[in-house]
Design a protein around this motif. Sequence first.
Motif, PDB file in Angstrom:
ATOM      1  N   ASP A  17       0.477  -1.160  -0.581  1.00  0.00           N
ATOM      2  CA  ASP A  17      -0.348  -0.586  -0.176  1.00  0.00           C
ATOM      3  C   ASP A  17       1.077   1.367   0.126  1.00  0.00           C
ATOM      4  O   ASP A  17       0.874   2.353  -0.710  1.00  0.00           O
ATOM      5  N   ALA A  18       2.132   1.158   0.815  1.00  0.00           N
ATOM      6  CA  ALA A  18       2.705   2.466   0.939  1.00  0.00           C
ATOM      7  C   ALA A  18       3.731   2.449  -0.225  1.00  0.00           C
ATOM      8  O   ALA A  18       3.737   3.550  -1.430  1.00  0.00           O
ATOM      9  N   PHE A  19       3.920   1.664  -1.280  1.00  0.00           N
ATOM     10  CA  PHE A  19       4.507   1.659  -2.325  1.00  0.00           C
ATOM     11  C   PHE A  19       3.861   2.513  -3.374  1.00  0.00           C
ATOM     12  O   PHE A  19       3.628   3.153  -4.744  1.00  0.00           O
ATOM     13  N   THR A  20       2.278   1.583  -3.085  1.00  0.00           N
ATOM     14  CA  THR A  20       1.399   2.537  -4.047  1.00  0.00           C
ATOM     15  C   THR A  20       1.233   4.197  -3.715  1.00  0.00           C
ATOM     16  O   THR A  20       1.105   4.676  -5.605  1.00  0.00           O
ATOM     17  N   LEU A  21       1.392   4.280  -2.514  1.00  0.00           N
ATOM     18  CA  LEU A  21       1.053   6.094  -2.145  1.00  0.00           C
ATOM     19  C   LEU A  21       1.943   6.233  -3.189  1.00  0.00           C
ATOM     20  O   LEU A  21       1.866   7.018  -3.488  1.00  0.00           O
ATOM     21  N   LEU A  22       2.795   5.392  -2.904  1.00  0.00           N
ATOM     22  CA  LEU A  22       4.502   6.613  -3.266  1.00  0.00           C
ATOM     23  C   LEU A  22       4.833   6.801  -5.145  1.00  0.00           C
ATOM     24  O   LEU A  22       4.722   7.716  -5.163  1.00  0.00           O
ATOM     25  N   GLU A  23       3.422   6.385  -5.667  1.00  0.00           N
ATOM     26  CA  GLU A  23       3.646   5.938  -7.170  1.00  0.00           C
ATOM     27  C   GLU A  23       3.132   7.175  -7.364  1.00  0.00           C
ATOM     28  O   GLU A  23       3.647   8.107  -7.718  1.00  0.00           O
ATOM     29  N   ARG A  24       2.348   6.886  -6.643  1.00  0.00           N
ATOM     30  CA  ARG A  24       1.116   8.259  -6.346  1.00  0.00           C
ATOM     31  C   ARG A  24       1.498   9.791  -6.118  1.00  0.00           C
ATOM     32  O   ARG A  24       1.415  11.017  -6.412  1.00  0.00           O
ATOM     33  N   LEU A  25       2.295   9.516  -5.202  1.00  0.00           N
ATOM     34  CA  LEU A  25       3.367  11.320  -4.893  1.00  0.00           C
ATOM     35  C   LEU A  25       4.365  11.458  -6.058  1.00  0.00           C
ATOM     36  O   LEU A  25       4.118  12.643  -6.371  1.00  0.00           O
ATOM     37  N   GLY A  27       3.977  11.182  -8.833  1.00  0.00           N
ATOM     38  CA  GLY A  27       3.368  11.787 -10.088  1.00  0.00           C
ATOM     39  C   GLY A  27       2.703  13.193  -9.852  1.00  0.00           C
ATOM     40  O   GLY A  27       2.965  13.971 -10.513  1.00  0.00           O
ATOM     41  N   LYS A  28       2.453  13.116  -7.594  1.00  0.00           N
ATOM     42  CA  LYS A  28       2.186  14.808  -7.976  1.00  0.00           C
ATOM     43  C   LYS A  28       2.962  15.588  -8.174  1.00  0.00           C
ATOM     44  O   LYS A  28       3.244  16.778  -8.420  1.00  0.00           O
ATOM     45  N   LEU A  29       4.212  15.700  -7.291  1.00  0.00           N
ATOM     46  CA  LEU A  29       5.613  16.063  -7.470  1.00  0.00           C
ATOM     47  C   LEU A  29       6.390  16.740  -8.832  1.00  0.00           C
ATOM     48  O   LEU A  29       6.425  17.418  -9.325  1.00  0.00           O
ATOM     49  N   ASP A  30       5.395  15.357  -9.848  1.00  0.00           N
ATOM     50  CA  ASP A  30       6.435  15.190 -11.481  1.00  0.00           C
ATOM     51  C   ASP A  30       4.623  16.380 -12.308  1.00  0.00           C
ATOM     52  O   ASP A  30       5.482  18.084 -12.477  1.00  0.00           O
ATOM     53  N   GLU A  31       3.642  16.784 -11.392  1.00  0.00           N
ATOM     54  CA  GLU A  31       2.746  17.371 -11.582  1.00  0.00           C
ATOM     55  C   GLU A  31       3.053  19.282 -11.201  1.00  0.00           C
ATOM     56  O   GLU A  31       2.580  19.876 -11.277  1.00  0.00           O
TER      57      GLU A  31
END
Length: 154
Positions: A17-25, A27-31
């Motif tokens: 779950d943490a790695f799923t959230l990390l991937e989303r984060l 993406g947000k940092l790229d955005e």
Amino acid sequence: GQSKSSTIVGFAGSTADAFTLLERLEGKLDEYPGQLARSCVELAKGWRTDKYLRRLEASLLVADENISLEITGNGDVLESHDKVLSVGSGSPFAMAAARALQDVEGMSAEDVCRKSMDIASDMCVFTNKNFKYEVMDIKEKKEVDGDDDDKKDE
């Protein structure tokens, strides 16, 4: 060009779950490059509203040279009032130790962290002594001239 800033992430809870959230984060940092707080708020919003993400069981600690934040599954993005954040089963012990040690003359932030984690591992049966440390130089916040909001009356 603009250099990419470093971000450190720690977590507690389900690793997957943490790695799923990390991937989303990421993406947000790229955005929102260079905007860690905004990226974390956007992640937290998605975590609360997305049907799949809502079931994820983890908490994240995220830091760059400017700010350290905790992101919870409740949609909270928290900044520490005293520069101490902790996450995981031993976190209350580590946090108490760090708060007690952070004003000790001659102890660096890294020294405080190492000693606090050692204390937590002695007190919490779910915390072992296998730690990986990442050290980051931070920028100290400067007071703005004429801004007396944060100053206490003497």
